[in-house]
Design a protein around this motif. Structure first.
Motif, short mmCIF file in Angstrom:
data_model
loop_
_atom_site.label_atom_id
_atom_site.label_comp_id
_atom_site.label_asym_id
_atom_site.label_seq_id
_atom_site.Cartn_x
_atom_site.Cartn_y
_atom_site.Cartn_z
N MET A 163 0.82 -1.21 0.00
CA MET A 163 0.00 0.00 0.00
C MET A 163 0.85 1.26 0.00
SD MET A 163 -3.05 -0.99 2.65
CE MET A 163 -3.34 0.70 3.09
N SER A 166 3.14 0.60 -3.96
CA SER A 166 2.48 0.49 -5.27
C SER A 166 1.90 1.80 -5.77
CB SER A 166 1.40 -0.59 -5.21
OG SER A 166 2.01 -1.86 -5.04
N PRO A 167 1.20 2.57 -4.93
CA PRO A 167 0.72 3.85 -5.44
C PRO A 167 1.86 4.71 -5.96
CG PRO A 167 -0.32 3.34 -3.36
CD PRO A 167 0.77 2.32 -3.56
N SER A 169 4.90 3.61 -7.22
CA SER A 169 5.46 3.15 -8.49
C SER A 169 4.43 3.23 -9.61
CB SER A 169 6.04 1.74 -8.36
OG SER A 169 5.12 0.88 -7.75
N GLN A 170 3.17 3.06 -9.27
CA GLN A 170 2.12 3.18 -10.27
C GLN A 170 2.11 4.59 -10.87
OE1 GLN A 170 0.63 0.63 -11.14
NE2 GLN A 170 -1.41 1.05 -11.97
N ARG A 171 2.14 5.60 -9.98
CA ARG A 171 2.17 6.98 -10.46
C ARG A 171 3.34 7.20 -11.40
NH1 ARG A 171 0.30 12.03 -6.72
NH2 ARG A 171 -1.83 11.29 -6.41
N LEU A 173 5.25 4.84 -13.09
CA LEU A 173 5.27 4.02 -14.29
C LEU A 173 4.21 4.46 -15.30
CD1 LEU A 173 6.59 1.62 -15.71
CD2 LEU A 173 4.89 0.14 -14.64
N ARG A 175 2.49 7.24 -15.21
CA ARG A 175 2.35 8.70 -15.23
C ARG A 175 0.94 9.13 -14.83
NH1 ARG A 175 6.81 8.84 -19.61
NH2 ARG A 175 5.83 7.05 -20.59
N THR A 176 0.41 8.48 -13.81
CA THR A 176 -0.94 8.85 -13.37
C THR A 176 -0.93 10.02 -12.40
OG1 THR A 176 -0.71 7.01 -11.82
CG2 THR A 176 -2.14 6.68 -13.69
N PHE A 183 2.83 14.14 -1.75
CA PHE A 183 2.13 12.90 -2.06
C PHE A 183 2.58 11.77 -1.14
CE2 PHE A 183 2.56 8.91 -4.62
CZ PHE A 183 1.26 8.49 -4.48
N THR A 186 1.31 12.27 2.44
CA THR A 186 -0.09 11.89 2.57
C THR A 186 -0.24 10.38 2.62
OG1 THR A 186 -0.62 13.84 1.24
CG2 THR A 186 -2.37 12.17 1.53
N ASP A 189 0.99 8.99 5.92
CA ASP A 189 0.03 9.30 6.99
C ASP A 189 -1.17 8.37 6.93
OD1 ASP A 189 1.61 11.27 8.04
OD2 ASP A 189 0.67 12.90 6.89
N LEU A 190 -1.69 8.18 5.76
CA LEU A 190 -2.86 7.31 5.62
C LEU A 190 -2.54 5.89 6.03
CD1 LEU A 190 -4.89 8.28 2.41
CD2 LEU A 190 -5.74 8.02 4.75
N VAL A 191 -1.42 5.39 5.59
CA VAL A 191 -1.05 4.03 5.94
C VAL A 191 -0.85 3.90 7.45
CG1 VAL A 191 0.74 2.27 5.73
CG2 VAL A 191 -0.07 3.47 3.69
N VAL B 127 -4.00 6.56 -19.88
CA VAL B 127 -4.35 6.93 -18.51
C VAL B 127 -5.70 7.64 -18.46
CG1 VAL B 127 -3.74 8.47 -16.62
CG2 VAL B 127 -2.01 6.97 -17.61
N GLU B 132 -7.54 6.71 -15.21
CA GLU B 132 -8.09 7.84 -14.47
C GLU B 132 -9.57 7.64 -14.14
OE1 GLU B 132 -7.43 10.78 -12.17
OE2 GLU B 132 -5.82 10.00 -13.45
N ARG B 158 -8.48 10.82 -3.02
CA ARG B 158 -7.76 10.43 -4.22
C ARG B 158 -6.63 9.46 -3.88
NH1 ARG B 158 -6.50 11.11 -9.99
NH2 ARG B 158 -4.48 10.09 -10.02
N GLU B 162 -6.05 5.39 -4.68
CA GLU B 162 -4.83 4.79 -5.23
C GLU B 162 -4.30 3.69 -4.32
OE1 GLU B 162 -1.80 7.44 -6.86
OE2 GLU B 162 -3.28 9.04 -6.96
N MET B 163 -4.44 3.86 -3.00
CA MET B 163 -4.00 2.81 -2.09
C MET B 163 -4.78 1.53 -2.28
SD MET B 163 -3.40 4.94 1.41
CE MET B 163 -3.66 3.50 2.44
N SER B 166 -3.75 0.68 -6.72
CA SER B 166 -2.38 0.48 -7.19
C SER B 166 -1.77 -0.85 -6.75
CB SER B 166 -1.50 1.64 -6.75
OG SER B 166 -1.89 2.82 -7.42
N PRO B 167 -1.91 -1.25 -5.46
CA PRO B 167 -1.35 -2.56 -5.10
C PRO B 167 -1.96 -3.66 -5.96
CG PRO B 167 -1.92 -1.32 -3.14
CD PRO B 167 -2.47 -0.54 -4.31
N GLN B 170 -0.53 -3.25 -9.60
CA GLN B 170 0.89 -3.55 -9.56
C GLN B 170 1.14 -5.06 -9.51
OE1 GLN B 170 2.77 -1.16 -10.01
NE2 GLN B 170 4.81 -1.51 -9.15
N ALA B 194 -7.77 2.98 7.82
CA ALA B 194 -7.18 4.30 7.68
C ALA B 194 -8.24 5.38 7.52
CB ALA B 194 -6.24 4.31 6.46
#
Lengths: 202, 202, 202, 202
Positions: A163, A166-167, A169-171, A173, A175-176, A183, A186, A189-191, B127, B132, B158, B162-163, B166-167, B170, B194
């Motif tokens: 968690m 991946s967000p 590397s996804q962003r 790879l 380009r999201t 980023f 955030t 913090d969420l995790v 994307v 998106e 947002r 992604e959390m 993305s996992p 990925q 979370a």
DNA sequence: TGGTAAACGAGACGGTACGTCGAGTCTTGAT
DNA sequence: ATCAAGACTCGACGTACCGTCTCGTTTACCA
């Protein structure tokens, strides 16, 4: 098992090996993965094509070797542990943001990620040499925090690490989205909210 | 901007367009992306190569059109909202697990993900047309939950989306792990922790 | 015999016809026969391709029309007859030497000669419209001389005319030698020896 | 002068060279020069296109090599000399009539004549390898006759040889007339009148 | 320390696909 | 109905690389 008599690796020319690896990295940066050719590598390295075919099965494999040559030890010492998990994660991820925003790093890494998607064999190596160790060092750091009571006892740390990563590397790879300090802050913090002791599921 | 005089799209042959799109999807499933060739598509579609080059800049662009043709409306109705966010997320992601484990779906999607990594222009379209909207419908569902008090008021939805996604993607794209119901359940549970009201950062 | 309904030539656009013929001659001079294309002619003439295909079967036929348009009447008045055959032949051939050394004339004529060699149908027209009349005016002039006793009574005048013209055109077409006044003078002198009265075979 | 590094001719495959030459001759006979393609030759010869492009600049050059391969030695022994010039010329030309009326011979020869007209470089080779030697052996035979007093001392033998050969090849190439024994007999007789001792110009 | 077998540089080879050009056919509007 | 325009299918172009295959030429072990 091998249909061709395997080459005798004790007689392998280290000089050629290095030249090929160097040429691959240089070229992938200059022309990109799609326009990277075996002939181009051979010519740039001052090497016969056969010497490449003798030791590697594909240009992706060459690139993988070239790329992992200097990376393996990066994971050796694990993540820092100052006792403050949140701070540790943020500081490491800030460094990673900088690294992934460096153009010199992008071309070969992106190329490998891509090549792996269509080549299962290559993918295994790529994952086990580069991605898996990355996930593992994060999971290990989380485990340490769990043991010190900083993280809820029942959390699945492997999934938690994904968690986190991946967000990110996804962003990069796909380009999201932008890779910024904000980023990743955030994200951490969420995790951390999810992992906080007392947040256990009912 | 265009160096060649643009073709007159009002005279475009719909018959050829469909044949090309169909042939692309069929072929990428049969031979994979790397062995997918413009000549192959043209021949299978019963079409001149020039007709492909006239309307698309690359095989990746053809495939993107072919793939998105039937997908656009999937996101139209958004996610279900039974009032139970956790259950809704799990049920949708279970369906997605099944979809991504379907070989017929994998080849073109994976191919596009890959092609996008090396072609920035294509990446943008990929994307914005596919990824998106996916993130957005999740973020929207989370917002609804936030408004009903099911989710903490200060959470960045947002990044939360992604959390969640993305996992998942990925694991699929890089083959870093299995895509199972268990995995997504764990993922949803962690994310829900979370987002739980009362988990606000201090 | 024609499988397509023949076009109605009474409705033909004279404007287009001229534009096509002019464009053909201009282009063959600029780019040569091999690089002369129907598309090029159409575009230069501001004409649809179909308009060319409607009225001519091949680019060679277009060129033949273009080339013969202004040439037909050249042969109308025949060769000069001052009473001195040798002088008359030399003077006419000197003019022809100049004509054939003119680059503007070479390209289309050479192109047609060539096209004819591989297209028997075209060849017939080319010969009957351009070459045959040329041989004939020489044969006619020789006949006049024969009747006035300047030429042996038993000489085959058709073959004599060919002996005069073929070495000339051969040198030009195949580039086997220079086209000079000297050369044609020598040629005329030799032929005149063969035709001199009193040289009859035994 | 060469922009590409020249290939190493010592490593050239004789097997491929022969296969290409053979295929060229076979194909030009079957489909004609215009429909002769490099791809066709390569495929018939079981050879990569590049192997043709590596060694020849054009299909005409291939054909020229193919055609001249077996022809060079034909001119080696010169014309027969029985002491009777007229008879010698007629007998040789009769044989040539037969040769030029043979369809198997026509296609490549005609093709080369044609290709030469539009390709000056090729033309030089064609002329110097095939046409010029032909003219020369005739001129040589005439010189022998001149030395034995059979031919006028002042005659220009080169031009005389052209008077003999050009009407012949012109008729064949342009199809301006039939190639018969009668025709060449008439031709030889006329030329012999021009060359007869005592016919010297005044 | 010289002989020999492997790896090496070089690059020709049979192929496949590229992206472009032009051929000849067909369709659409405008005149 | 002819015309200008141009999209269509098709076939060939000449080029780039593929992966395989000789060629000599180092190079390093072993006799």
């Amino acid at each position: 098992m091998a249909n061709k008599t395997a080459p005798d690796s004790s007689r392998r020319s280290e000089r050629s090996r290095r030249a090929i690896l160097d040429a691959s990295l240089a070229l992938v940066g200059e022309v990109g993965y799609d326009k990277l050719t075996i002939e181009g590598i051979a010519s740039r390295a001052g090497v016969g094509k056969q010497t490449i075919y003798r030791w590697w099965p594909s240009k992706a494999a060459v690139l993988l070797d070239a790329f992992t040559a200097g990376v393996d030890e990066d994971y050796a010492q694990g993540l820092p542990d100052t006792g403050d998990l949140t701070a540790d994660l943020k500081s490491v991820l800030h460094a990673t943001v900088d690294e992934f925003n460096d153009p010199a790093f992008q071309a070969p890494y992106r190329a490998l990620a891509v090549a792996g998607a269509n080549d299962e064999e290559l993918s295994r190596t790529f994952v086990s040499r580069l991605i898996e160790p990355g996930i593992r060092v994060y999971a290990d750091r989380l485990r340490a925090a769990q043991e010190s009571g900083e993280v809820a006892a029942d959390a699945d740390l492997r999934v938690a690490a994904e968690m986190l990563l991946s967000p990110f590397s996804q962003r990069w790879l796909m380009r999201t989205g932008e890779l910024t300090y904000d980023f990743v802050d955030t994200l951490v913090d969420l995790v951390m909210r999810a992992l906080r002791p007392g947040s256990e599921s009912v």
